[in-house]
Write an enzyme that holds these catalytic residues in place. Structure first.
Site, PDB file in Angstrom:
ATOM      1  N   PRO A   1      -0.847  26.234  85.971  1.00 59.08           N
ATOM      2  CA  PRO A   1      -1.937  26.994  86.603  1.00 59.08           C
ATOM      3  C   PRO A   1      -1.462  27.717  87.866  1.00 59.08           C
ATOM      4  CG  PRO A   1      -2.491  24.649  86.410  1.00 59.08           C
ATOM      5  CD  PRO A   1      -1.085  24.795  85.959  1.00 59.08           C
ATOM      6  N   GLU A   2      -1.788  28.987  87.952  1.00 56.37           N
ATOM      7  CA  GLU A   2      -1.492  29.795  89.139  1.00 56.37           C
ATOM      8  C   GLU A   2      -2.821  30.115  89.822  1.00 56.37           C
ATOM      9  OE1 GLU A   2       1.247  33.012  88.238  1.00 56.37           O
ATOM     10  OE2 GLU A   2       1.987  31.947  86.481  1.00 56.37           O
TER      11      GLU A   2
END
Ligand SMILES: [Zn+2]
Length: 282
Positions: free
Chosen positions: A2-3
């Site tokens: 996840p960014e």
């Protein structure tokens, strides 16, 4: 992994259900989550805290308590926070923590690879925590200007993509959004960061923001594990310009997208739109 857009999507879905709620019971099932703190101590410290807000800083979820404490959740590779708790979680071996709220609902922390972390900070410790990690400004905030980006890249010999990944120039960019931003900016990922001229720095700032904003609008990208907090998938993976698209035509010029490695990470770019600065020197 996840960014910023994926974490922001999780945050925005969690916040309404958590804000104002008290943590009645906290079970931390995996000692790796709170290392080096013993999980039972962190769990006991969290019980009774009331949530004032759920924020985000870079790739961190920041649970703000009325007491002034903060719980920093970093999802790393495969972490997720699910609320309401999904069906069948009792048989799910990847559940690492369960928090019972005062409305009797459960928040479930799930992590397949177990790299995620929970850090409970006392009041006043938040800024020092981020400063110690040299966390850069928020790329969607006002402080992220072409000038600030230029200053943080100046003099650096590292490839610009590596500079984007190390979080110092801006917080929250990972492998996907770095590649997308560089495509928008028409910059080769191996260009030494300090070699960008003012025009390229301005284009990079715009590219970073465009890629991240699109990611948030599409509720993140679902590759393998990522789901939002309610279990739904993102749609950003249908909007990739270069990431994971080796040999497919560039949307802008039709040239097949190329793949290389930068800083040990798979890296995609258009060899025509993002010409190598090194090539012209050699
Ligand atoms: Zn192209």
């Amino acid at each position: 992994m996840p960014e910023l857009p994926e974490v922001e999507t999780i945050r925005s879905r969690l916040a309404p259900g958590l804000t104002g709620r008290k943590l009645e019971r906290v079970e931390i099932l995996d000692p790796r989550l709170t290392r080096p703190e013993p999980p039972e101590l962190v769990a006991a410290a969290l019980e009774g805290e009331r949530v004032a807000d759920v924020r985000r800083r870079g790739k961190y979820l920041v649970v703000v308590f009325e007491s002034g404490r903060h719980l920093l959740v970093h999802l790393r590779m495969t972490g997720n926070v699910l609320h309401p708790a999904p069906e069948g979680r009792k048989d799910d071996p990847h559940v690492r923590a369960v928090v019972r709220l005062d409305d009797t609902s459960d928040v479930v922390y799930r992590d397949v690879r177990r790299f995620g972390t929970w850090d409970l900070l006392e009041p006043g410790e938040l800024e020092g925590y981020f400063a110690a990690r040299r966390l850069g400004v928020e790329p969607l905030g006002r402080a992220f200007t072409a000038a600030s980006l230029g200053r943080s890249l100046a003099g650096r010999k590292a490839p610009v993509k590596a500079a984007l990944l190390d979080q110092r120039a801006a917080a929250g960019i990972g492998n996907i959004y770095a590649d997308e931003a560089l495509w928008y900016a028409r910059i080769h990922p191996l260009t030494p960061a300090g070699q960008l001229d003012d025009e390229q720095v301005a284009a990079l700032r715009a590219g970073v923001r465009k890629a991240l904003q699109l990611g948030i609008r599409r509720q993140g990208a679902t590759l393998r594990d990522y789901r939002s907090s309610d279990g739904s998938e993102g749609r950003m993976q249908h909007e990739f310009r270069v990431y994971g698209r080796a040999d497919e035509p560039c949307e802008r010029c039709g040239t097949p997208i190329a793949k290389t490695r930068v800083a040990g990470r798979g890296t995609w770019y258009c060899p025509a739109c993002q010409p190598s600065e090194l090539g012209s020197v050699a």
